[in-house]
Design a protein around this motif. Structure first.
Motif, PDB file in Angstrom:
ATOM      1  N   VAL A 106       0.860  -1.178   0.000  1.00 22.79           N
ATOM      2  CA  VAL A 106       0.000   0.000   0.000  1.00 22.79           C
ATOM      3  C   VAL A 106       0.902   1.235   0.000  1.00 22.79           C
ATOM      4  O   VAL A 106       2.106   1.154   0.275  1.00 22.79           O
ATOM      5  CB  VAL A 106      -0.944   0.031   1.217  1.00 22.79           C
ATOM      6  N   GLY A 107       0.305   2.393  -0.295  1.00 25.77           N
ATOM      7  CA  GLY A 107       1.112   3.595  -0.317  1.00 25.77           C
ATOM      8  C   GLY A 107       0.274   4.835  -0.522  1.00 25.77           C
ATOM      9  O   GLY A 107      -0.958   4.781  -0.596  1.00 25.77           O
ATOM     10  N   ALA A 108       0.968   5.972  -0.599  1.00 27.54           N
ATOM     11  CA  ALA A 108       0.302   7.252  -0.797  1.00 27.54           C
ATOM     12  C   ALA A 108       1.264   8.213  -1.479  1.00 27.54           C
ATOM     13  O   ALA A 108       2.485   8.113  -1.321  1.00 27.54           O
ATOM     14  CB  ALA A 108      -0.178   7.831   0.531  1.00 27.54           C
ATOM     15  N   ASP A 109       0.696   9.139  -2.253  1.00 26.08           N
ATOM     16  CA  ASP A 109       1.447  10.213  -2.904  1.00 26.08           C
ATOM     17  C   ASP A 109       0.860  11.542  -2.464  1.00 26.08           C
ATOM     18  O   ASP A 109      -0.349  11.770  -2.602  1.00 26.08           O
ATOM     19  CB  ASP A 109       1.339  10.131  -4.427  1.00 26.08           C
ATOM     20  N   LEU A 110       1.720  12.432  -1.962  1.00 26.85           N
ATOM     21  CA  LEU A 110       1.295  13.777  -1.588  1.00 26.85           C
ATOM     22  C   LEU A 110       2.025  14.769  -2.493  1.00 26.85           C
ATOM     23  O   LEU A 110       3.237  14.960  -2.360  1.00 26.85           O
ATOM     24  CB  LEU A 110       1.615  14.069  -0.126  1.00 26.85           C
ATOM     25  N   PRO A 111       1.337  15.404  -3.437  1.00 27.13           N
ATOM     26  CA  PRO A 111       2.004  16.342  -4.344  1.00 27.13           C
ATOM     27  C   PRO A 111       1.819  17.801  -3.903  1.00 27.13           C
ATOM     28  O   PRO A 111       0.793  18.189  -3.341  1.00 27.13           O
ATOM     29  CB  PRO A 111       1.290  16.093  -5.672  1.00 27.13           C
ATOM     30  N   LEU A 112       2.833  18.584  -4.189  1.00 29.73           N
ATOM     31  CA  LEU A 112       2.753  20.036  -4.106  1.00 29.73           C
ATOM     32  C   LEU A 112       2.884  20.562  -5.531  1.00 29.73           C
ATOM     33  O   LEU A 112       3.824  20.203  -6.248  1.00 29.73           O
ATOM     34  CB  LEU A 112       3.866  20.601  -3.221  1.00 29.73           C
ATOM     35  N   VAL A 113       1.940  21.412  -5.940  1.00 31.85           N
ATOM     36  CA  VAL A 113       1.843  21.836  -7.333  1.00 31.85           C
ATOM     37  C   VAL A 113       1.907  23.352  -7.405  1.00 31.85           C
ATOM     38  O   VAL A 113       1.329  24.053  -6.558  1.00 31.85           O
ATOM     39  CB  VAL A 113       0.532  21.331  -7.968  1.00 31.85           C
ATOM     40  N   GLY A 114       2.620  23.862  -8.402  1.00 36.41           N
ATOM     41  CA  GLY A 114       2.712  25.305  -8.563  1.00 36.41           C
ATOM     42  C   GLY A 114       2.892  25.719 -10.008  1.00 36.41           C
ATOM     43  O   GLY A 114       3.259  24.912 -10.868  1.00 36.41           O
ATOM     44  N   TYR A 115       2.630  27.014 -10.267  1.00 37.56           N
ATOM     45  CA  TYR A 115       2.772  27.591 -11.598  1.00 37.56           C
ATOM     46  C   TYR A 115       3.400  28.973 -11.485  1.00 37.56           C
ATOM     47  O   TYR A 115       3.149  29.716 -10.527  1.00 37.56           O
ATOM     48  CB  TYR A 115       1.412  27.737 -12.288  1.00 37.56           C
ATOM     49  N   GLU A 204      -9.642  25.624  -8.828  1.00 38.85           N
ATOM     50  CA  GLU A 204      -9.651  26.985  -9.355  1.00 38.85           C
ATOM     51  C   GLU A 204      -8.245  27.431  -9.751  1.00 38.85           C
ATOM     52  O   GLU A 204      -8.068  28.181 -10.720  1.00 38.85           O
ATOM     53  CB  GLU A 204     -10.233  27.939  -8.315  1.00 38.85           C
ATOM     54  N   ARG A 205      -7.232  26.944  -9.030  1.00 36.67           N
ATOM     55  CA  ARG A 205      -5.842  27.321  -9.308  1.00 36.67           C
ATOM     56  C   ARG A 205      -5.087  26.203 -10.026  1.00 36.67           C
ATOM     57  O   ARG A 205      -3.872  26.209 -10.095  1.00 36.67           O
ATOM     58  CB  ARG A 205      -5.143  27.690  -8.000  1.00 36.67           C
ATOM     59  N   LEU A 206      -5.809  25.234 -10.567  1.00 35.15           N
ATOM     60  CA  LEU A 206      -5.252  24.117 -11.339  1.00 35.15           C
ATOM     61  C   LEU A 206      -4.238  23.300 -10.543  1.00 35.15           C
ATOM     62  O   LEU A 206      -3.282  22.769 -11.104  1.00 35.15           O
ATOM     63  CB  LEU A 206      -4.628  24.619 -12.641  1.00 35.15           C
ATOM     64  N   ARG A 207      -4.479  23.178  -9.242  1.00 35.91           N
ATOM     65  CA  ARG A 207      -3.676  22.261  -8.433  1.00 35.91           C
ATOM     66  C   ARG A 207      -4.411  20.942  -8.210  1.00 35.91           C
ATOM     67  O   ARG A 207      -3.891  20.028  -7.584  1.00 35.91           O
ATOM     68  CB  ARG A 207      -3.314  22.909  -7.094  1.00 35.91           C
ATOM     69  N   GLY A 208      -5.609  20.842  -8.726  1.00 33.64           N
ATOM     70  CA  GLY A 208      -6.423  19.639  -8.667  1.00 33.64           C
ATOM     71  C   GLY A 208      -7.559  19.770  -9.653  1.00 33.64           C
ATOM     72  O   GLY A 208      -7.781  20.834 -10.247  1.00 33.64           O
ATOM     73  N   SER A 209      -8.304  18.688  -9.815  1.00 31.00           N
ATOM     74  CA  SER A 209      -9.394  18.689 -10.798  1.00 31.00           C
ATOM     75  C   SER A 209     -10.771  18.826 -10.168  1.00 31.00           C
ATOM     76  O   SER A 209     -11.749  19.142 -10.861  1.00 31.00           O
ATOM     77  CB  SER A 209      -9.358  17.388 -11.605  1.00 31.00           C
ATOM     78  N   GLY A 210     -10.885  18.554  -8.866  1.00 27.92           N
ATOM     79  CA  GLY A 210     -12.198  18.500  -8.231  1.00 27.92           C
ATOM     80  C   GLY A 210     -12.884  17.169  -8.388  1.00 27.92           C
ATOM     81  O   GLY A 210     -13.988  16.965  -7.860  1.00 27.92           O
ATOM     82  N   SER A 211     -12.262  16.227  -9.107  1.00 27.72           N
ATOM     83  CA  SER A 211     -12.862  14.909  -9.324  1.00 27.72           C
ATOM     84  C   SER A 211     -12.163  13.853  -8.481  1.00 27.72           C
ATOM     85  O   SER A 211     -11.026  14.032  -8.023  1.00 27.72           O
ATOM     86  CB  SER A 211     -12.766  14.520 -10.798  1.00 27.72           C
ATOM     87  N   THR A 212     -12.844  12.734  -8.286  1.00 30.26           N
ATOM     88  CA  THR A 212     -12.262  11.545  -7.661  1.00 30.26           C
ATOM     89  C   THR A 212     -11.990  10.536  -8.775  1.00 30.26           C
ATOM     90  O   THR A 212     -12.903  10.157  -9.503  1.00 30.26           O
ATOM     91  CB  THR A 212     -13.215  10.951  -6.615  1.00 30.26           C
ATOM     92  N   ASP A 213     -10.743  10.127  -8.921  1.00 31.05           N
ATOM     93  CA  ASP A 213     -10.326   9.308 -10.061  1.00 31.05           C
ATOM     94  C   ASP A 213      -9.757   7.978  -9.581  1.00 31.05           C
ATOM     95  O   ASP A 213      -8.981   7.931  -8.622  1.00 31.05           O
ATOM     96  CB  ASP A 213      -9.246  10.024 -10.885  1.00 31.05           C
ATOM     97  N   LEU A 214     -10.124   6.914 -10.290  1.00 31.01           N
ATOM     98  CA  LEU A 214      -9.639   5.576  -9.962  1.00 31.01           C
ATOM     99  C   LEU A 214      -8.896   5.011 -11.165  1.00 31.01           C
ATOM    100  O   LEU A 214      -9.445   4.923 -12.259  1.00 31.01           O
ATOM    101  CB  LEU A 214     -10.801   4.653  -9.595  1.00 31.01           C
ATOM    102  N   ALA A 215      -7.633   4.624 -10.944  1.00 31.89           N
ATOM    103  CA  ALA A 215      -6.808   4.036 -12.000  1.00 31.89           C
ATOM    104  C   ALA A 215      -6.487   2.589 -11.660  1.00 31.89           C
ATOM    105  O   ALA A 215      -6.234   2.251 -10.493  1.00 31.89           O
ATOM    106  CB  ALA A 215      -5.510   4.823 -12.172  1.00 31.89           C
TER     107      ALA A 215
END
Length: 340
Positions: A106-115, A204-215
């Motif tokens: 198991v695992g997790a990814d925590l991203p920090l996003v910027g522009y 709103e700042r394009l750091r996420g999509s607002g959706s829940t995604d399953l891959a």
């Protein structure tokens, strides 16, 4: 952001110097780059990196600090749509994987996003001039500008022109080792992987999509030992599907099912170094006639891996948009990993 990344890289290097009893199941030549399309309209969704075909043994941790810098400049229009993507994006990811049982992690990814407007425009123009590559309008555009804009039927549907940096969308991960054969001359492995992306970043700042995604995807490798065990030749690949719920970003243009895959090869002449090349692709995330949104993407990643110890490795990679405008013009990827 850069100070934080530097501090964490130095911390992982210090931990790596203490050593650990574990070893890699496959050579770095058989491990894909831990990155994906960094287009600002794509990286907000749950498109996963391919990942290794071997998972962590029970009780073992694998940690990663990765940094992606991508420079975007593309402009397109048709009778109904107009898009401009001009700026640089930054993504720093803290990832961890843990072997909870035999053949399962198991695992997790925590991203920090910027522009921001960035500082690479002049360098990329010079690169294009040296190799005779098309500029695509770069020289007529202001340098170091941030302007992401999409219009449809004369109305602004998306606009971002202010630099920002913060938390992206959290991902939860799991994997099951379907097959592994570590013989004297080769390591062959197949893993089934899954990822759940949660809407924790600002759409709103394009750091996420607002959706829940399953891959859900399969990843495999075939790693050969040659030349009396001193050299590795490897093939690796992945293929899967990504299902998306309704997003906050351009919801009426969004596709809810995206296919993705990658294929690569690696060569490791010594234990401490490997050279790799990888092609990655995905189907469109949006319904559009513009290549930036509605075409299947094809991206080339190339570079290599430096192994400081059997447990610690640094990936250095560059990306190019093989299919122009479907991914950033140029990207830089750094990924420092350590097994505990």
């Amino acid at each position: 952001m850069h100070r934080l990344s530097t501090f964490l890289i130095l911390t992982l290097l210090y931990l790596a110097s203490s050593g650990a009893p574990s070893c890699l199941a496959a050579s770095p030549a058989a491990t894909p780059f831990y990155t994906f399309n960094q287009s600002p309209l794509v990286q907000i969704f749950g498109l996963p990196a391919a990942e290794s075909a071997t998972i962590q043994k029970p009780g073992r941790f694998w940690g990663l600090l990765s940094s992606d810098v991508a420079n975007n400049y593309t402009f397109g229009d048709n009778s109904r749509e107009k898009i401009l993507l001009d700026g640089e994006s930054y993504r720093t990811t803290f990832a961890v994987r843990y072997g909870v049982a035999d053949r399962f992690e198991v695992g997790a990814d925590l991203p920090l996003v910027g522009y921001s407007g960035g500082a690479l425009d002049g360098l990329i123009e010079g690169w294009h001039d040296i190799f005779g590559l098309p500029q695509g309008g770069r020289k007529q555009a202001p340098h170091d500008r941030l302007d992401f804009d999409y219009q449809r039927d004369g109305r602004d549907r998306l606009h971002l022109a202010s630099s920002n940096f913060g938390l992206g969308d959290l991902r939860l991960n799991g994997a099951w080792q379907l097959y592994q054969d570590a013989g004297a001359a080769s390591t062959r492995a197949v893993a089934l992987r899954a990822s759940l992306k949660l809407p924790t970043g600002s759409s709103e700042r394009l750091r996420g999509s607002g959706s829940t995604d399953l891959a859900l995807w399969l990843t495999g490798c075939d790693d050969y030992l040659v030349s009396q065990g001193r050299m590795h030749l490897a093939l690796f690949g992945a293929a899967g599907l990504l299902a998306l719920s309704d997003a906050d970003v351009l919801p009426d243009r969004q596709n809810h099912l995206v296919g993705f895959g990658s294929f690569g090869a690696g060569w490791s002449p010594r234990d401490w170094i490997a050279f790799k090349a990888q092609l990655s692709s995905h189907s469109p995330f949006y319904r559009s006639d513009l290549p930036e949104m509605g075409w299947t993407a094809l991206q080339l990643l190339f570079g290599g891996t430096l192994s400081f110890t059997p447990q610690t490795a640094l990936d250095i990679g560059f990306s190019e948009d093989v299919r122009v405008s479907t991914s950033p013009d140029l990207g830089l990827h750094l990924g420092l990993s350590h097994q505990f």
